[in-house]
Design an enzyme around this catalytic site. Sequence first.
Site, PDB file in Angstrom:
ATOM      1  CB  SER A 124      46.740  38.582  35.134  1.00 12.34           C
ATOM      2  OG  SER A 124      45.742  37.615  34.652  1.00 12.34           O
ATOM      3  CE1 TYR A 159      45.868  40.756  37.404  1.00 10.34           C
ATOM      4  CE2 TYR A 159      46.444  42.286  35.910  1.00 10.34           C
ATOM      5  CZ  TYR A 159      45.375  41.678  36.354  1.00 10.34           C
ATOM      6  OH  TYR A 159      44.342  41.384  35.875  1.00 10.34           O
TER       7      TYR A 159
END
Length: 118
Positions: free
Chosen positions: A25, A58
């Site tokens: 991430s 993300y």
Amino acid sequence: MIITVCKGKIHRAVVTEAELHYEGSLTVDQDLMDMAGMKPYEQVSVVNVNNGARFETYLIVGERGSGTICLNGAAARLGMKGDKVIIITYGQVEEKDLPNDYQPKVVFVDENNRPKKA
């Protein structure tokens, strides 16, 4: 017709950490996320200004006011501490519904990832 437009951008942020053995991430200071209209777990495109790498991942919320920009997991192979990155989110909208004067939320930061203007 549905088109994809830039929704938000954090421009030329400095990578503060790279954690290879972490859940994949990108960790970003929540203040910066809020200013750019970005949400936790939202998909982002990341452009590394130093080496030209472009990737998608993300968002994970970082501590408010910390200036944190941390490449996690495999993304840590695509940049290093000190690299400048551009973080971009996109949205989809009916072309007819997009105002002619539409502007994404853009956050410019200094060398400490403090906002200069938004």
